[in-house]
Each structure stands twice: as C-alpha cells, then as structure tokens.
Design a protein around this motif. Sequence first.
Motif, PDB file in Angstrom:
ATOM      1  N   TYR A 284      83.918  18.083 -81.540  1.00 19.05           N
ATOM      2  CA  TYR A 284      82.875  19.007 -81.514  1.00 19.05           C
ATOM      3  C   TYR A 284      82.092  18.902 -80.116  1.00 19.05           C
ATOM      4  O   TYR A 284      80.777  19.246 -79.952  1.00 19.05           O
ATOM      5  N   GLY A 285      82.470  17.824 -79.229  1.00 19.47           N
ATOM      6  CA  GLY A 285      81.860  17.637 -77.795  1.00 19.47           C
ATOM      7  C   GLY A 285      81.235  16.399 -77.971  1.00 19.47           C
ATOM      8  O   GLY A 285      80.812  15.868 -78.910  1.00 19.47           O
ATOM      9  N   GLN A 286      81.045  15.765 -76.556  1.00 21.57           N
ATOM     10  CA  GLN A 286      80.099  14.644 -76.538  1.00 21.57           C
ATOM     11  C   GLN A 286      80.740  13.500 -77.156  1.00 21.57           C
ATOM     12  O   GLN A 286      82.046  12.921 -76.935  1.00 21.57           O
ATOM     13  N   SER A 287      80.275  12.907 -78.231  1.00 22.42           N
ATOM     14  CA  SER A 287      80.909  12.119 -79.141  1.00 22.42           C
ATOM     15  C   SER A 287      81.162  12.110 -80.705  1.00 22.42           C
ATOM     16  O   SER A 287      81.149  11.547 -81.424  1.00 22.42           O
ATOM     17  N   CYS A 288      81.206  13.537 -80.943  1.00 22.50           N
ATOM     18  CA  CYS A 288      81.046  14.248 -82.148  1.00 22.50           C
ATOM     19  C   CYS A 288      82.370  14.447 -82.400  1.00 22.50           C
ATOM     20  O   CYS A 288      83.287  15.620 -82.122  1.00 22.50           O
ATOM     21  N   PHE A 289      83.136  13.895 -83.601  1.00 26.79           N
ATOM     22  CA  PHE A 289      84.336  14.339 -84.381  1.00 26.79           C
ATOM     23  C   PHE A 289      84.224  14.466 -85.880  1.00 26.79           C
ATOM     24  O   PHE A 289      83.402  13.763 -86.399  1.00 26.79           O
ATOM     25  N   LEU A 290      85.221  15.239 -86.201  1.00 26.01           N
ATOM     26  CA  LEU A 290      85.237  15.230 -87.889  1.00 26.01           C
ATOM     27  C   LEU A 290      86.399  14.824 -88.317  1.00 26.01           C
ATOM     28  O   LEU A 290      87.610  15.368 -87.780  1.00 26.01           O
ATOM     29  N   PHE A 291      86.576  14.073 -89.184  1.00 28.19           N
ATOM     30  CA  PHE A 291      87.886  13.413 -89.557  1.00 28.19           C
ATOM     31  C   PHE A 291      88.058  14.082 -91.063  1.00 28.19           C
ATOM     32  O   PHE A 291      86.923  13.868 -91.741  1.00 28.19           O
ATOM     33  N   GLU A 292      89.281  14.333 -91.345  1.00 29.10           N
ATOM     34  CA  GLU A 292      89.533  14.829 -92.588  1.00 29.10           C
ATOM     35  C   GLU A 292      90.468  13.853 -93.182  1.00 29.10           C
ATOM     36  O   GLU A 292      91.460  13.634 -92.755  1.00 29.10           O
ATOM     37  N   ILE A 293      89.872  12.901 -94.307  1.00 28.02           N
ATOM     38  CA  ILE A 293      90.574  12.042 -94.675  1.00 28.02           C
ATOM     39  C   ILE A 293      90.835  11.847 -96.085  1.00 28.02           C
ATOM     40  O   ILE A 293      89.766  11.926 -96.845  1.00 28.02           O
ATOM     41  N   ASP A 294      91.858  12.493 -96.736  1.00 27.97           N
ATOM     42  CA  ASP A 294      92.452  12.503 -98.025  1.00 27.97           C
ATOM     43  C   ASP A 294      91.200  13.242 -98.629  1.00 27.97           C
ATOM     44  O   ASP A 294      90.899  13.049 -99.925  1.00 27.97           O
ATOM     45  N   GLY A 295      90.909  14.433 -98.308  1.00 29.30           N
ATOM     46  CA  GLY A 295      90.105  15.370 -98.806  1.00 29.30           C
ATOM     47  C   GLY A 295      88.604  14.966 -98.709  1.00 29.30           C
ATOM     48  O   GLY A 295      87.791  15.757 -99.291  1.00 29.30           O
ATOM     49  N   HIS A 296      88.154  14.197 -97.598  1.00 30.13           N
ATOM     50  CA  HIS A 296      86.873  13.660 -97.656  1.00 30.13           C
ATOM     51  C   HIS A 296      86.663  13.993 -96.032  1.00 30.13           C
ATOM     52  O   HIS A 296      87.320  13.782 -95.160  1.00 30.13           O
ATOM     53  N   ARG A 297      85.410  14.703 -95.622  1.00 30.84           N
ATOM     54  CA  ARG A 297      85.208  15.128 -94.297  1.00 30.84           C
ATOM     55  C   ARG A 297      84.091  14.062 -93.779  1.00 30.84           C
ATOM     56  O   ARG A 297      82.956  14.040 -94.405  1.00 30.84           O
ATOM     57  N   VAL A 298      84.366  13.269 -92.763  1.00 33.17           N
ATOM     58  CA  VAL A 298      83.617  12.229 -92.256  1.00 33.17           C
ATOM     59  C   VAL A 298      83.329  12.781 -90.866  1.00 33.17           C
ATOM     60  O   VAL A 298      83.907  12.800 -90.057  1.00 33.17           O
ATOM     61  N   LEU A 299      82.069  12.944 -90.520  1.00 36.20           N
ATOM     62  CA  LEU A 299      81.389  13.325 -89.291  1.00 36.20           C
ATOM     63  C   LEU A 299      80.861  12.287 -88.542  1.00 36.20           C
ATOM     64  O   LEU A 299      80.046  11.408 -88.978  1.00 36.20           O
ATOM     65  N   PHE A 300      81.296  12.079 -87.278  1.00 38.49           N
ATOM     66  CA  PHE A 300      80.513  11.235 -86.291  1.00 38.49           C
ATOM     67  C   PHE A 300      79.706  11.604 -85.335  1.00 38.49           C
ATOM     68  O   PHE A 300      80.027  12.809 -84.621  1.00 38.49           O
ATOM     69  N   ASP A 301      78.634  11.202 -85.115  1.00 37.86           N
ATOM     70  CA  ASP A 301      77.602  11.272 -84.048  1.00 37.86           C
ATOM     71  C   ASP A 301      77.251  12.936 -83.800  1.00 37.86           C
ATOM     72  O   ASP A 301      77.625  13.421 -82.712  1.00 37.86           O
ATOM     73  N   PRO A 302      76.727  13.725 -84.754  1.00 35.75           N
ATOM     74  CA  PRO A 302      76.820  15.205 -84.251  1.00 35.75           C
ATOM     75  C   PRO A 302      75.644  15.495 -83.368  1.00 35.75           C
ATOM     76  O   PRO A 302      74.366  15.635 -83.892  1.00 35.75           O
ATOM     77  N   PHE A 303      75.981  16.071 -82.033  1.00 37.99           N
ATOM     78  CA  PHE A 303      75.063  16.501 -81.215  1.00 37.99           C
ATOM     79  C   PHE A 303      76.175  17.762 -80.640  1.00 37.99           C
ATOM     80  O   PHE A 303      76.916  17.622 -79.887  1.00 37.99           O
ATOM     81  N   ILE A 304      75.530  19.063 -81.135  1.00 41.78           N
ATOM     82  CA  ILE A 304      76.218  20.143 -81.000  1.00 41.78           C
ATOM     83  C   ILE A 304      75.532  21.280 -80.506  1.00 41.78           C
ATOM     84  O   ILE A 304      75.744  21.670 -79.431  1.00 41.78           O
ATOM     85  N   SER A 305      74.477  21.617 -81.093  1.00 40.91           N
ATOM     86  CA  SER A 305      73.571  22.494 -80.771  1.00 40.91           C
ATOM     87  C   SER A 305      72.924  22.635 -79.450  1.00 40.91           C
ATOM     88  O   SER A 305      72.496  23.329 -78.892  1.00 40.91           O
ATOM     89  N   GLY A 306      72.727  21.166 -79.057  1.00 41.52           N
ATOM     90  CA  GLY A 306      72.067  20.995 -77.686  1.00 41.52           C
ATOM     91  C   GLY A 306      73.172  20.745 -76.739  1.00 41.52           C
ATOM     92  O   GLY A 306      72.628  20.561 -75.262  1.00 41.52           O
ATOM     93  N   ASN A 307      74.344  21.197 -76.669  1.00 46.78           N
ATOM     94  CA  ASN A 307      75.365  20.590 -75.801  1.00 46.78           C
ATOM     95  C   ASN A 307      75.814  22.062 -75.419  1.00 46.78           C
ATOM     96  O   ASN A 307      76.542  22.845 -76.250  1.00 46.78           O
TER      97      ASN A 307
END
Length: 226
Positions: A6-29
């Motif tokens: 999702y840009g900058q350092s924001c990633f969404l991992f889908e791991i065995d049905g779990h959704r793990v999001l890192f460092d969400p900076f989206i609306s300001g990018n």
Amino acid sequence: MNITYYGQSCFLFEIDGHRVLFDPFISGNELASQIDVSAIKADFILLSHGHQDHVLDAEQIARANNATIVAIHEIASWYGSKGIEKTHPMNIGGKVTLPFGTVKMVTAIHSSTLPDGTSGGVAAGFVVETEHKTFYFAGDTALTYDMKLIPEQYDLDFALLPIGDNFTMDIHDAVLAADFVQTDTFIGMHYDTFPYIEIDLEEAKEVAKLADKELILMEIGQTIDL
C-alpha cells in the motif's frame, strides 16, 4: 503467503486466514491515492515506530476492524489512551505468540515521535515466524551489526528493507543488511514517497543484481505470493 503493498512501508500479509498489516500510511500518501483505506481489513496492525508516515491510518483501521495494535510499549499505551481497546505492548528483544505465528521485536536505529509530539519510545523491527515462512520487517533503520544476531535464531525466507536513503539505509546498505540477516531475497520499502527519498529504481535493481540479491519492488496495490 499473500503480500499486498500500500505504499511507503505499508504491507498487508495474509497468513493462514489472518490479516497482518504493517505501518499503515496511506491516506497521506499521494502515490497511494487510489487505495481506499476504509476497504482495508486487518486483524493485527504492527507498528515499527511512531512517525506519521508509519502510523497515520492505524487508528482508523484498528477501530473499523477491532484490530489489535502491536507496538513498543509507549506507542501501544498512546493508542490505548485514545480508546483503542485491543493493543499488545512489547519492547526490544521480546517475543509474543499470536494466532498467525511468533513476533519478535528487534533493534532498529531510528528516532520515534508520535504525530502529536508524544515520545514513541525507540524504533523497532520485527521478525515474524509462521508455520510456512519466516521474514524480517526492518522498519526504518540504519545498517546495524545487531542484524547479524537474527540468523543466529532464525532462518529467513525474505526480508523487507528500507532503500530510500536520507532517513534510512540506501540500497547499498540494504544489500549488506540482506547479507547480515542471510537472505538473498528482499522487498524494498520507504522510497519515492517524498522528494528526500526519491531514488533511481533501475540503479537499485542493478546494485542488487550485482550482489546476487533478488530485489522485489512492488507496485502500490499489487499483491504477490511469496
């Protein structure tokens, strides 16, 4: 393991049905203007440090999804004071078992202040070990010898490393970091979002290639299986 960028350092991992999001900076990018933050689903939000370009959308996404924010103690407490019901505080060297695997908080060399000026403690990275893959999310950091401790405990499949220079490592240091953590594959992050961190992507690819590393540069909104 599906990974969406999702840009900058924001990633969404889908791991065995779990959704793990890192460092969400989206609306300001501006580069991520096509991404609808309200459509992002997350069960856990891992925050490496308090700077706005890593936490801007964390509160909105956490509230919308009843997600758990995992962060260093000062940041977790800050979100708790804002009424976020589910947080998990950590500190450097600590490890927690979550439904998708274990998360260890490791050293990062960087400053950390929350958007309102509150101290964000110290910056951190994460080593995530799942049933299928193990990876290192470096967060914002300089190259540090502490990275050499990671392969003493973990066999990494890949890493996510900043390459934008100025505020973090550049591509040359990222290649060394990949050597330190003993992986030949890394995803680049924290580049091009602002003028200070605009880089020559072709040059970065060439530097990685000459070092026999696979540098993955994802398009914003792209999902890969790694």
